[in-house]
Design a protein around this motif. Structure first.
Motif, PDB file in Angstrom:
ATOM      1  N   GLN A  45       1.002  -1.105   0.117  1.00 50.28           N
ATOM      2  CA  GLN A  45      -0.035  -0.319   0.335  1.00 50.28           C
ATOM      3  C   GLN A  45       0.972   1.240   0.014  1.00 50.28           C
ATOM      4  N   ARG A  46       1.797   1.276   0.664  1.00 50.05           N
ATOM      5  CA  ARG A  46       2.872   2.575   0.759  1.00 50.05           C
ATOM      6  C   ARG A  46       3.581   2.757  -0.858  1.00 50.05           C
TER       7      ARG A  46
ATOM      8  N   ALA B 241       0.619   3.976  -2.715  1.00 50.39           N
ATOM      9  CA  ALA B 241       0.931   6.025  -2.277  1.00 50.39           C
ATOM     10  C   ALA B 241       1.722   6.574  -2.893  1.00 50.39           C
TER      11      ALA B 241
ATOM     12  N   GLN C 135       1.403   9.996  -5.773  1.00 52.24           N
ATOM     13  CA  GLN C 135       2.718  11.010  -5.660  1.00 52.24           C
ATOM     14  C   GLN C 135       3.191  10.990  -6.808  1.00 52.24           C
TER      15      GLN C 135
ATOM     16  N   VAL D 252       2.554  10.294   1.479  1.00 52.96           N
ATOM     17  CA  VAL D 252       3.686   9.437   1.368  1.00 52.96           C
ATOM     18  C   VAL D 252       4.007   9.792   3.253  1.00 52.96           C
TER      19      VAL D 252
ATOM     20  N   ALA E  57       1.329  10.189   5.399  1.00 54.36           N
ATOM     21  CA  ALA E  57       0.076   9.010   5.906  1.00 54.36           C
ATOM     22  C   ALA E  57       1.785   8.026   6.894  1.00 54.36           C
TER      23      ALA E  57
ATOM     24  N   TYR F 209      -2.180   5.110   3.481  1.00 58.88           N
ATOM     25  CA  TYR F 209      -1.492   4.659   2.322  1.00 58.88           C
ATOM     26  C   TYR F 209      -2.645   4.374   0.918  1.00 58.88           C
TER      27      TYR F 209
ATOM     28  N   VAL G 236      -4.432   8.222   0.986  1.00 57.97           N
ATOM     29  CA  VAL G 236      -3.654   9.266   0.140  1.00 57.97           C
ATOM     30  C   VAL G 236      -4.313   9.003  -1.136  1.00 57.97           C
ATOM     31  N   GLY G 237      -3.206   7.205  -2.056  1.00 56.32           N
ATOM     32  CA  GLY G 237      -3.107   7.470  -3.370  1.00 56.32           C
ATOM     33  C   GLY G 237      -4.283   7.578  -3.567  1.00 56.32           C
TER      34      GLY G 237
END
Length: 439
Positions: free
Chosen positions: A113-114, A117, A121, A201, A204, A346, A349-350
């Motif tokens: 998931q990170r 995101a 970005q 990122v 999050a 994450y 925001v993604g």
């Protein structure tokens, strides 16, 4: 001395013996592996092993399965991001760092998931030259036995827990964060903290760090806390815990939320981005309000953002535009109010960036703004009132499907559907009890 050795030396000199390496699963739970400080270099070089099955864990630690992720097979490598390495003020002798998850071969892991995101970005920057600033508000409820009473937003509540709230603020500052405000909220025992906006990122990451800092200070004071969407079962009259997201698009140091000829002086690009977010809000609920308990909180006339509308400084609108004061060039931003503390930040925001980028690509515009309480207004729709409806919207969203990819989306949908089934026969009170202490 390389970057890792410098980090280890800094931790050792600060008396740090252990490092917590965290990621957030699709159920919104922060999972962890810890390593001794002396092993940090190995963790950076080789990663730390962890099964991919955690991507299909539910909030109660049971498991489901998805088409591409899950089961007992396979191994991932957790690689800490040393740029986010932080000595924890509320846990002496400990440090923290978020991880990116890779396949054993060090190939990208599509369920991370990170990384999702970060891709969004980077797309915003590469495709439109836009940098996004984001920040989460964190709300929590202190255990009923210690929270006292007094008016909503009242000084009496600060006095009752003044040492505790001061230590929360000091711990955040000691970790390099910039606390903007800490204050009592509407419900008894409920508080909120917000920190300065940063990149998506990083925002999050900070959402995780802020929560665990509050948890750490609370533990030192002997105060059980809850970050769940609903923390009090009695009568379900109290307001739930939100985790609102603030955002603003920037280019070359200019805030695109002002200086244009769009609604309330936003630029056309800002309007298109927000229009994309607005269009996808029903689907984004499955990411930002991901628990069946989320929909106990998401009610009209509770400042929760239950209606699919937007407005200037309208705290009842799902998307609230904040124009800011004329002399504060960075103050203009938008707030998504419907999200809560069960969400993986994450994914949030993604997903929001992906929706906004689609709005930019299509040149979308916002509908007319709404003022006042939208409850009961003809023609104004509610956002999904139950999780199954939000799941259906997410499954049908071509924008989010393309951005997330089939592996990540499939795992998220599997977890959401399994949690619907898990709690299908529970009463609202039982649902609150079952989820209150999980997040």
């Amino acid at each position: 001395m390389d970057h890792t050795q410098q980090a280890m030396a800094r931790l050792t000199s600060a008396g740090v013996g252990c490092v917590a390496l965290t990621w957030v699963d699709n159920a919104g739970i922060t999972r962890v592996k810890t390593v001794p400080t002396a092993r940090l270099k190995d963790a950076v070089r080789d990663g730390v092993g962890m099964s991919p099955v955690f991507d299909v864990y539910l909030v109660d630690d049971s498991m489901t399965e998805s088409p591409a992720i899950g089961g007992p097979d396979g191994d991932l490598r957790l690689v800490p991001d040393l740029d986010r390495l932080t000595t924890l003020a509320a846990q002496p002798g400990w440090a923290w760092a978020p991880v990116d998850r890779f396949q054993a071969s060090r190939a990208p892991y599509p369920g991370c998931q990170r990384s999702f995101a970060r891709r969004q970005q980077e797309l915003a920057s590469a495709e439109f030259g836009i940098e996004l600033l984001m920040g989460f508000e964190t709300e929590w409820v202190v255990d009923a036995g210690a929270r006292g009473s007094g008016p909503a937003y009242g000084m009496a509540r600060v006095v009752a827990l003044s040492d505790y709230l001061r230590e929360v603020t000091e711990a955040l500052g000691a970790q390099g964060l910039v606390p903007l405000q800490v204050h009592p909220e509407y419900a008894v025992g409920q508080f909120e903290v917000s920190v300065a906006a940063t990149g998506p990122v990083a925002a999050a990451d900070l959402a995780v760090l802020v929560r665990e800092t509050v948890r750490g200070v609370s533990a030192r004071h002997g105060l059980p806390v809850s970050f769940a969407p609903m923390a009090v079962a009695e009568g379900l009259e109290g307001l739930g815990n939100g985790r609102h997201l603030h955002l603003s698009p920037w280019r070359d140091g200019k805030n695109l939320c002002r200086g244009g000829d769009g609604p309330f002086s936003m630029t056309g690009e800002c309007e298109a981005f927000l229009a994309g977010v607005f269009r996808e809000l029903p689907a984004l609920l499955a990411l930002g309000a991901p628990s069946p308990a989320s929909y106990l909180r998401l009610r009209p006339s509770r400042w929760a953002g239950a209606h699919h509308c937007w407005g200037l400084e309208n705290r009842e609108a799902a998307l609230r535009f904040v124009a800011g004061s004329p002399d504060d060039l960075g103050g203009a931003n938008a707030e998504v109010k419907s999200f809560d503390g069960a969400a993986n930040p994450y994914l949030v925001v993604g997903g929001v960036i992906a929706a906004g980028l689609a709005g930019l690509r299509e040149g979308l515009t916002l509908p007319p703004p709404v003022s006042g309480d939208p409850a009961g207004r003809p023609g104004l729709r509610r956002l999904p009132t139950e999780l199954p409806a939000a799941i259906g919207q997410l499954a049908d969203s071509a924008v989010l499907r393309e951005a997330m990819g089939e592996e990540l989306l499939g795992a998220v949908l599997a977890v959401r559907r399994a949690e619907v089934e898990l709690f299908a026969s529970t009463t609202p009170e039982e649902l609150v009890e079952a989820t209150r202490d999980r997040y």
